[in-house]
Design a protein around this motif. Structure first.
Motif, PDB file in Angstrom:
ATOM      1  N   ASN A 111      41.640  55.161  42.317  1.00  0.00           N
ATOM      2  CA  ASN A 111      41.569  54.349  43.534  1.00  0.00           C
ATOM      3  C   ASN A 111      41.574  52.859  43.217  1.00  0.00           C
ATOM      4  O   ASN A 111      42.228  52.072  43.903  1.00  0.00           O
ATOM      5  CB  ASN A 111      40.326  54.720  44.349  1.00  0.00           C
ATOM      6  CG  ASN A 111      40.576  55.909  45.255  1.00  0.00           C
ATOM      7  OD1 ASN A 111      41.704  56.196  45.622  1.00  0.00           O
ATOM      8  ND2 ASN A 111      39.515  56.607  45.616  1.00  0.00           N
ATOM      9  N   LEU A 112      40.835  52.442  42.184  1.00  0.00           N
ATOM     10  CA  LEU A 112      40.869  51.037  41.791  1.00  0.00           C
ATOM     11  C   LEU A 112      42.295  50.619  41.440  1.00  0.00           C
ATOM     12  O   LEU A 112      42.772  49.551  41.849  1.00  0.00           O
ATOM     13  CB  LEU A 112      39.955  50.795  40.591  1.00  0.00           C
ATOM     14  CG  LEU A 112      38.448  50.933  40.790  1.00  0.00           C
ATOM     15  CD1 LEU A 112      37.722  50.523  39.511  1.00  0.00           C
ATOM     16  CD2 LEU A 112      37.942  50.096  41.954  1.00  0.00           C
ATOM     17  N   VAL A 115      44.716  50.697  44.812  1.00  0.00           N
ATOM     18  CA  VAL A 115      44.428  49.655  45.810  1.00  0.00           C
ATOM     19  C   VAL A 115      44.786  48.281  45.271  1.00  0.00           C
ATOM     20  O   VAL A 115      45.447  47.476  45.958  1.00  0.00           O
ATOM     21  CB  VAL A 115      42.943  49.696  46.241  1.00  0.00           C
ATOM     22  CG1 VAL A 115      42.628  48.511  47.153  1.00  0.00           C
ATOM     23  CG2 VAL A 115      42.630  51.004  46.966  1.00  0.00           C
ATOM     24  N   THR A 116      44.384  47.987  44.049  1.00  0.00           N
ATOM     25  CA  THR A 116      44.632  46.642  43.516  1.00  0.00           C
ATOM     26  C   THR A 116      46.108  46.409  43.222  1.00  0.00           C
ATOM     27  O   THR A 116      46.617  45.310  43.465  1.00  0.00           O
ATOM     28  CB  THR A 116      43.804  46.399  42.241  1.00  0.00           C
ATOM     29  OG1 THR A 116      44.090  47.418  41.277  1.00  0.00           O
ATOM     30  CG2 THR A 116      42.319  46.411  42.557  1.00  0.00           C
ATOM     31  N   SER A 134      34.701  53.966  45.810  1.00  0.00           N
ATOM     32  CA  SER A 134      35.773  53.548  44.904  1.00  0.00           C
ATOM     33  C   SER A 134      36.863  52.791  45.644  1.00  0.00           C
ATOM     34  O   SER A 134      37.466  51.851  45.095  1.00  0.00           O
ATOM     35  CB  SER A 134      36.364  54.759  44.183  1.00  0.00           C
ATOM     36  OG  SER A 134      36.842  55.723  45.104  1.00  0.00           O
ATOM     37  N   ASP A 137      35.337  49.344  46.443  1.00  0.00           N
ATOM     38  CA  ASP A 137      35.376  48.482  45.267  1.00  0.00           C
ATOM     39  C   ASP A 137      36.797  48.021  44.959  1.00  0.00           C
ATOM     40  O   ASP A 137      37.008  46.885  44.516  1.00  0.00           O
ATOM     41  CB  ASP A 137      34.775  49.203  44.067  1.00  0.00           C
ATOM     42  CG  ASP A 137      33.259  49.346  44.173  1.00  0.00           C
ATOM     43  OD1 ASP A 137      32.673  48.735  45.092  1.00  0.00           O
ATOM     44  OD2 ASP A 137      32.666  50.056  43.351  1.00  0.00           O
ATOM     45  N   GLY A 138      37.781  48.896  45.182  1.00  0.00           N
ATOM     46  CA  GLY A 138      39.167  48.493  45.010  1.00  0.00           C
ATOM     47  C   GLY A 138      39.545  47.370  45.954  1.00  0.00           C
ATOM     48  O   GLY A 138      40.238  46.414  45.568  1.00  0.00           O
ATOM     49  N   CYS A 139      39.055  47.455  47.185  1.00  0.00           N
ATOM     50  CA  CYS A 139      39.307  46.387  48.160  1.00  0.00           C
ATOM     51  C   CYS A 139      38.679  45.076  47.693  1.00  0.00           C
ATOM     52  O   CYS A 139      39.289  43.999  47.802  1.00  0.00           O
ATOM     53  CB  CYS A 139      38.755  46.777  49.525  1.00  0.00           C
ATOM     54  SG  CYS A 139      39.643  48.116  50.355  1.00  0.00           S
ATOM     55  N   SER A 142      40.766  43.483  45.025  1.00  0.00           N
ATOM     56  CA  SER A 142      42.191  43.337  45.328  1.00  0.00           C
ATOM     57  C   SER A 142      42.657  41.900  45.503  1.00  0.00           C
ATOM     58  O   SER A 142      43.844  41.619  45.405  1.00  0.00           O
ATOM     59  CB  SER A 142      42.521  44.120  46.600  1.00  0.00           C
ATOM     60  OG  SER A 142      41.932  43.489  47.738  1.00  0.00           O
ATOM     61  N   ALA A 260      48.502  47.835  36.978  1.00  0.00           N
ATOM     62  CA  ALA A 260      47.169  48.310  37.366  1.00  0.00           C
ATOM     63  C   ALA A 260      46.191  48.185  36.192  1.00  0.00           C
ATOM     64  O   ALA A 260      46.270  48.926  35.210  1.00  0.00           O
ATOM     65  CB  ALA A 260      47.237  49.753  37.843  1.00  0.00           C
ATOM     66  N   ALA A 262      43.087  48.982  35.938  1.00  0.00           N
ATOM     67  CA  ALA A 262      42.255  50.162  35.734  1.00  0.00           C
ATOM     68  C   ALA A 262      42.982  51.238  34.940  1.00  0.00           C
ATOM     69  O   ALA A 262      42.347  52.152  34.397  1.00  0.00           O
ATOM     70  CB  ALA A 262      41.806  50.727  37.082  1.00  0.00           C
TER      71      ALA A 262
END
Length: 390
Positions: A111-112, A115-116, A134, A137-139, A142, A260, A262
């Motif tokens: 998810n990180l 989203v990012t 998750s 936190d990704g938001c 971002s 990404a 992550a």
């Protein structure tokens, strides 16, 4: 005013006050290592299909470790990608109905990463208020403009998207982990199509449970592989292993590989976990009835508990959420269940966005009729005052 500089031994003194606040609110969390073999009936884990100890899953892990080693040895872009990872990605994408997939070390990391990598400065991320931590936190990571819209409200999401010029992303769980309710995916997708936004769906609780043969919530909604749709999944729930994945168009996956953080800066998924997940995926392909069975178990748990006066959310997948009168009552209720031989989850603030504490029961496809009756009887017998409407 001169600020006080704490002595070295006092620099963490503030933790004592934070601990006292948690204790007074009944929100202290502790680790409880479980034994290899437990007499407890498990309705707390996310092993929805009962595959974590299935001989084929365990054998898949063992054979992968023997062939590829105990660890991935590095990030996926250095030494952490094996032929096994690629095989899992191909089969997972084909099973769920997407063009390509990328396997990461956890569903949280997936998810990180998604989203990012799919947002950024100048873009808009619209996030359902019930989304998993998750995603939240990704938001936060971002660097995009983030708008949190009311839970399950596609019209507000559409209006929010309409007010933004430029790249936009709507992100939602497919099935929300607190109450087990499903997102209005078709309506969210329609909002995205109308406003030119991408749709990102975390299908952690849908894979293996929803859709034809457990192919997931997006498959059930007719959105698997649809233009502008990306999914994240976890390998640690229905597949009984560990890790996460992002699924979508091949160009999206290539973009994540290159951007990404992550994914780029994390050690690859251990071969044993990849081997276990692949074995479970193939088993589910041969035994699709497991998905229908877990939904049947969830419906029976819900029906019998609510018929006896408890308040529970109607499950759309495998999660059955039963409301408790308070955080302390929920904690005591879960402990009493445990003493009676039943392991259940206990959700309290801040894990629940509405502040209402709950017992969280997870249905499993391998539960017998006797085990369901035992679980229901234990929950009812240990229910605190105020938990029932009778």
């Amino acid at each position: 005013m001169t600020q006080h500089t704490p002595h070295p031994e006092d620099v963490f003194a503030w933790i004592d006050g934070a601990e006292r606040v948690r204790e007074q609110a009944g929100l202290v969390r502790t680790l409880r290592p479980r034994p290899a073999s437990s007499p407890l009936l498990d309705l707390a884990s996310n092993d929805y299909l009962g595959l974590s100890r299935h001989p084929e899953t365990v054998r898949g892990a063992c054979e992968a470790a023997e062939r590829w080693g105990a660890g991935a040895t590095g990030s996926r872009l250095v030494t952490g990608s094996t032929e096994l990872h690629a095989e899992l990605e191909r089969e997972l994408a084909a099973f769920a109905g997407f063009e390509a997939a990328l396997v990461l070390s956890s569903g949280y990391a997936a998810n990180l990463a998604a989203v990012t990598a799919l947002s950024g400065r100048g873009s808009l991320v619209v996030s359902d208020a019930g989304n998993h931590a998750s995603i939240v936190d990704g938001c936060r990571l971002s660097r995009a403009e983030v708008a949190v819209t009311p839970h399950g409200d596609p019209e507000t999401a559409r209006k929010t998207l309409a007010g933004h010029e430029g790249r936009a992303l709507l992100v939602t769980d497919s099935v929300f982990s607190v109450d087990g309710d499903a997102a209005p995916l078709a309506d969210y997708h329609a909002a995205c199509r109308a406003e030119g936004a991408a749709l990102l769906v975390d299908d952690a609780h849908g894979l293996g449970v929803l859709g034809e043969g457990g192919r997931g919530a997006l498959h059930a909604a007719g959105l698997a592989g649809a233009p502008g749709v990306v999914a994240t999944m976890t390998l640690s729930k229905s597949l009984g292993s560990q890790g996460g994945a992002v699924l979508g168009p091949a160009k999206v996956i290539r973009h994540l590989v290159n951007t990404a953080r992550a994914f780029i800066f994390d050690t690859g998924l251990a071969p044993a976990a990849a081997g276990a997940a692949l074995a479970s995926l193939r088993l589910l392909g041969r035994e699709p009835e497991r998905a229908a069975r877990v939904r049947e178990v969830a419906a029976e748990l819900y029906g019998r508990l609510t018929a006896s006066g408890l308040t529970a959310a109607r499950p759309d997948a495998a999660v059955v959420s039963v409301r408790a009168p308070s955080a302390s009552a929920a904690l005591r209720w879960a402990a009493d269940c445990r003493e009676a031989g039943l392991s259940v989850g206990c959700f309290r603030p801040p894990s629940v966005p509405d502040g209402i504490s709950r017992l969280r029961l997870t249905a499993r496809a391998d539960l017998t009729g006797d085990e369901i009756s035992r679980a229901v009887g234990t929950v009812l017998r240990t229910a605190p005052a105020g938990a029932t409407d009778r």
